[in-house]
Design an enzyme around this catalytic site. Structure first.
Site, PDB file in Angstrom:
ATOM      1  CE1 TYR A  43      -4.805   2.422   3.641  1.00  0.00           C
ATOM      2  CE2 TYR A  43      -5.417   0.157   3.134  1.00  0.00           C
ATOM      3  CZ  TYR A  43      -4.567   1.234   2.983  1.00  0.00           C
ATOM      4  OH  TYR A  43      -3.461   1.126   2.168  1.00  0.00           O
ATOM      5  CG  ASN A  53      -6.924  -2.302  -0.622  1.00  0.00           C
ATOM      6  OD1 ASN A  53      -5.891  -1.652  -0.586  1.00  0.00           O
ATOM      7  ND2 ASN A  53      -7.142  -3.325   0.204  1.00  0.00           N
ATOM      8  N   GLY A  87       2.777  -0.606   4.164  1.00  0.00           N
ATOM      9  CA  GLY A  87       2.124  -1.491   3.210  1.00  0.00           C
ATOM     10  C   GLY A  87       2.353  -2.948   3.542  1.00  0.00           C
ATOM     11  CB  SER A  95      -0.968   0.004   1.178  1.00  0.00           C
ATOM     12  OG  SER A  95      -2.027  -0.895   0.925  1.00  0.00           O
TER      13      SER A  95
END
Length: 353
Positions: free
Chosen positions: A163, A165, A310, A56
């Site tokens: 959060y 994606n 990440g 990430s």
């Protein structure tokens, strides 16, 4: 390398991690430290300039491109995503007319994740996270967004931070729509080429190996480390597909925080944060996290750094920097880390801030 960093890396490996590499970067040059191994089969350490998957941390590259396009007047951060991608965010209560580009960047859109971490959520078969990633090979950003649209939103747009994606899969589509070019080309011409980051790239579908030299990535299965280095990650796209090195990552975040990639107004927007949780140690801006780290013997000397963390099969990554051009990166060759990750992160932050 400062002793607290070396000691923290050694403690990380003693806690059970295969290996790790830290890079410090600044006006006085670059320093690298490793612990454990980069290859369990041979016992070889992380190689200098080893390639690894950054997960990430990719989002910071993507957010930088979006903010560059905003500075050029190509994108309005407060415009609804439906202005640019009509009929894409729709169905099951999802409405692109009510979600702004800004909310996508800051994870306040309310959209569901196309690959949620909640194990109780039944994923579509093609996103079964127990696979080695090969089943993902043919999935495009549009495909993963469509998967997310099959799930109702988590909350009203702008209501809170979560959060997700999916937000960055949509930013992938946005960048490609307004520029007419692939995401990799825009990141290349806007960030990698100007900074001469020659060891950083976005793998294409089917490109499952890492370029040499590279660390091997591992997953723990019944107490045994399984090599998962060769893994399909192109499907992650703007959410987490980039491969880089500690040197390249450190130079990238140093350039970003010192104002070399964005005009002052856009960098200030990127640094407008909101809490990620009830803790104030981490706050999220636009693809950028503000970390407040306790330094000093009593932990009362709080230092501020900016960057992103990440995780992706085989690797955990951190990249942090300060406005004065100092930076650090950390790579651990498993995504299954423990509390020692934060100990190393704190040591790195205290070393550069």
């Amino acid at each position: 390398m400062p002793a607290p960093v070396s000691d923290a890396l050694a403690a990380l490996v003693r806690s059970g991690m295969p290996g790790a590499q830290a890079v410090l970067y600044g006006p006085d040059g670059q320093r690298t430290a490793t612990a454990g191994v980069g290859d369990l089969a041979t016992g070889a350490p992380y190689a200098d300039n080893a390639h690894f998957r950054i997960g990430s941390v990719t989002k910071t590259f993507v957010a930088t491109v979006v903010l560059q396009l905003a500075a050029e007047g190509v994108i309005d951060l407060e415009a609804p995503i439906a202005r640019y991608l009509p009929n894409v965010v729709a169905g099951n209560g999802n409405d692109g007319a009510r979600i702004t580009v800004h909310q996508l960047l800051q994870h306040t859109s309310g959209l569901a994740d196309f690959a949620p971490e909640d194990p109780s959520h039944k994923l579509p078969q093609q996103l079964d996270q127990t696979s080695d990633g090969k089943a993902y090979r043919d999935l495009t950003p549009a495909d993963v967004v469509a998967i997310a649209m099959s799930i109702p939103p988590q909350f009203e747009p702008g209501a809170k931070f979560q959060y997700t994606n999916t937000n960055y899969a949509l930013l992938n589509l946005l960048i490609e729509h307004v520029t007419g070019r692939p995401l990799a080309a825009e990141i290349g011409s806007r960030i990698l080429d100007p900074l001469a980051l020659r060891e950083t790239y976005i793998p294409s579908a089917g490109d499952t190996a890492l370029r040499d030299p590279h660390a091997h990535g591992y997953r723990s299965v019944d107490g045994t480390w399984l090599d998962v280095t060769d893994t399909e990650v192109a499907w992650a796209g703007a959410a987490g597909a980039i491969v880089s090195t500690g040197a390249d990552l450190s130079r990238f975040v140093a350039a970003l925080l010192s104002g070399k990639l964005l005009p002052a107004a856009q960098l200030a927007q990127m640094e407008q944060t909101m809490p990620m949780s009830t803790s104030t140690e981490m706050e999220y801006g636009l693809g950028l996290i503000r970390f407040r780290m306790p330094c000093g013997a009593d932990g009362k000397d709080v230092r501020e750094v900016w960057g992103h963390a990440g995780g992706i099969p085989g690797f955990s990554t951190l990249a942090i920097a300060t406005p004065k051009g100092t930076a650090a990166s950390l790579s651990i060759n498993t995504v299954e880390t423990n509390g020692q990750f934060s100990t190393v992160a704190t040591a790195l932050a205290c070393a550069i801030a």
